[in-house]
Design a protein around this motif. Structure first.
Motif, mmCIF file in Angstrom:
data_model
loop_
_atom_site.group_PDB
_atom_site.id
_atom_site.type_symbol
_atom_site.label_atom_id
_atom_site.label_comp_id
_atom_site.label_asym_id
_atom_site.label_seq_id
_atom_site.Cartn_x
_atom_site.Cartn_y
_atom_site.Cartn_z
ATOM 1 N N LYS A 71 -1.722 -1.306 -10.480
ATOM 2 C CA LYS A 71 -2.620 -0.753 -9.469
ATOM 3 C C LYS A 71 -3.804 -1.691 -9.250
ATOM 4 O O LYS A 71 -4.360 -2.245 -10.199
ATOM 5 C CB LYS A 71 -3.120 0.620 -9.919
ATOM 6 N N LEU A 129 -7.700 -2.146 -7.772
ATOM 7 C CA LEU A 129 -8.903 -1.342 -7.608
ATOM 8 C C LEU A 129 -9.741 -1.919 -6.470
ATOM 9 O O LEU A 129 -10.259 -3.026 -6.572
ATOM 10 C CB LEU A 129 -9.704 -1.334 -8.913
ATOM 11 N N ILE A 157 0.867 -1.177 0.000
ATOM 12 C CA ILE A 157 0.000 0.000 0.000
ATOM 13 C C ILE A 157 0.901 1.223 0.000
ATOM 14 O O ILE A 157 1.709 1.409 0.914
ATOM 15 C CB ILE A 157 -0.949 -0.014 1.212
ATOM 16 N N LYS A 158 0.775 2.033 -1.062
ATOM 17 C CA LYS A 158 1.570 3.258 -1.202
ATOM 18 C C LYS A 158 0.629 4.429 -1.411
ATOM 19 O O LYS A 158 -0.217 4.395 -2.311
ATOM 20 C CB LYS A 158 2.504 3.169 -2.419
ATOM 21 N N GLN A 159 0.770 5.452 -0.605
ATOM 22 C CA GLN A 159 0.002 6.692 -0.719
ATOM 23 C C GLN A 159 -1.502 6.425 -0.814
ATOM 24 O O GLN A 159 -2.205 7.000 -1.634
ATOM 25 C CB GLN A 159 0.479 7.499 -1.919
ATOM 26 N N GLY A 160 -1.982 5.521 0.028
ATOM 27 C CA GLY A 160 -3.413 5.240 0.093
ATOM 28 C C GLY A 160 -3.958 4.400 -1.050
ATOM 29 O O GLY A 160 -5.164 4.306 -1.232
ATOM 30 N N GLU A 161 -3.077 3.770 -1.834
ATOM 31 C CA GLU A 161 -3.508 2.917 -2.942
ATOM 32 C C GLU A 161 -2.792 1.576 -2.848
ATOM 33 O O GLU A 161 -1.654 1.507 -2.396
ATOM 34 C CB GLU A 161 -3.176 3.563 -4.293
ATOM 35 N N ALA A 162 -3.464 0.519 -3.282
ATOM 36 C CA ALA A 162 -2.868 -0.822 -3.267
ATOM 37 C C ALA A 162 -2.221 -1.110 -4.621
ATOM 38 O O ALA A 162 -2.798 -0.809 -5.669
ATOM 39 C CB ALA A 162 -3.939 -1.861 -2.957
ATOM 40 N N TRP A 163 -1.033 -1.704 -4.580
ATOM 41 C CA TRP A 163 -0.271 -2.017 -5.792
ATOM 42 C C TRP A 163 0.198 -3.457 -5.747
ATOM 43 O O TRP A 163 0.601 -3.955 -4.700
ATOM 44 C CB TRP A 163 0.943 -1.102 -5.915
ATOM 45 N N LEU A 182 -9.980 -0.400 1.435
ATOM 46 C CA LEU A 182 -8.597 0.084 1.496
ATOM 47 C C LEU A 182 -8.259 0.582 2.895
ATOM 48 O O LEU A 182 -7.181 0.271 3.416
ATOM 49 C CB LEU A 182 -8.395 1.214 0.490
ATOM 50 N N ARG A 205 -12.869 2.326 -1.190
ATOM 51 C CA ARG A 205 -12.161 3.125 -0.193
ATOM 52 C C ARG A 205 -12.290 2.508 1.202
ATOM 53 O O ARG A 205 -11.338 2.462 1.977
ATOM 54 C CB ARG A 205 -12.702 4.559 -0.209
#
Length: 161
Positions: free
Chosen positions: A92, A94, A61-67, A100, A97
């Motif tokens: 990325k 999806l 998880i980077k900057q509030g997004e999952a990768w 996440l 929120r």
């Protein structure tokens, strides 16, 4: 209309693309989530051929997004000439929120790990099943192996009776 075939009967194989079998050996999976993926066209074509490896991949998880990192999608020989395919790149995921936020809290505060478990087709889209997991220690792996062997032996004994 008698000559038309329905699409559902024409479907072949299963919806599964790839499974990370090593994940259940290495981790205790506590919760499972379904995530979409941001893919390029050549990657989707390669996935239709089953050219993916999830074994060494992981989710961060980077900057509030999952990768998704480390997933190896090898390009087809017939891929477009104007696209430079990169087999291992970050993709990325999806997620909603709310999901996440739940994952971020579990990973940062409780020390969980996000592990890709399987990739499959759902309504023509690629989905990735990720698991919220805790790592197994060596003695946990030995205990799981003993349990598996005992279940196998028990089934063998019951079969012969």
């Amino acid at each position: 209309m008698a000559g038309k075939k329905s699409k559902k009967n024409n479907k072949q194989g299963s919806n599964s693309i790839a499974v990370n079998r090593q994940a259940s050996h290495e981790y205790f999976i506590e919760e499972r989530y379904e995530a979409g993926l941001v893919l390029e066209g050549w990657e989707v074509k390669s996935l239709r051929e089953g050219r993916i490896q999830l074994k060494e991949s992981y989710v961060l998880i980077k900057q509030g997004e999952a990768w998704l990192f480390g997933a190896h999608i090898s390009a087809l020989a017939s891929a477009s000439t104007h696209v430079n395919p990169e087999a291992i790149r970050s993709r990325k995921l999806l997620l909603h929120r709310q999901e996440l936020n739940k994952l971020i809290g579990a990973v940062e505060r409780k020390g969980y790990t996000l592990v890709p478990l399987s990739m499959y087709w759902k309504k023509g889209r690629v989905k990735l099943e990720i698991g919220l997991a805790k790592g197994k220690k060596l003695h946990d792996k030995r205990a799981a192996s003993k349990d598996r062997d005992w279940q196998r032996e028990k089934a063998r004994i019951m079969k012969h009776q």
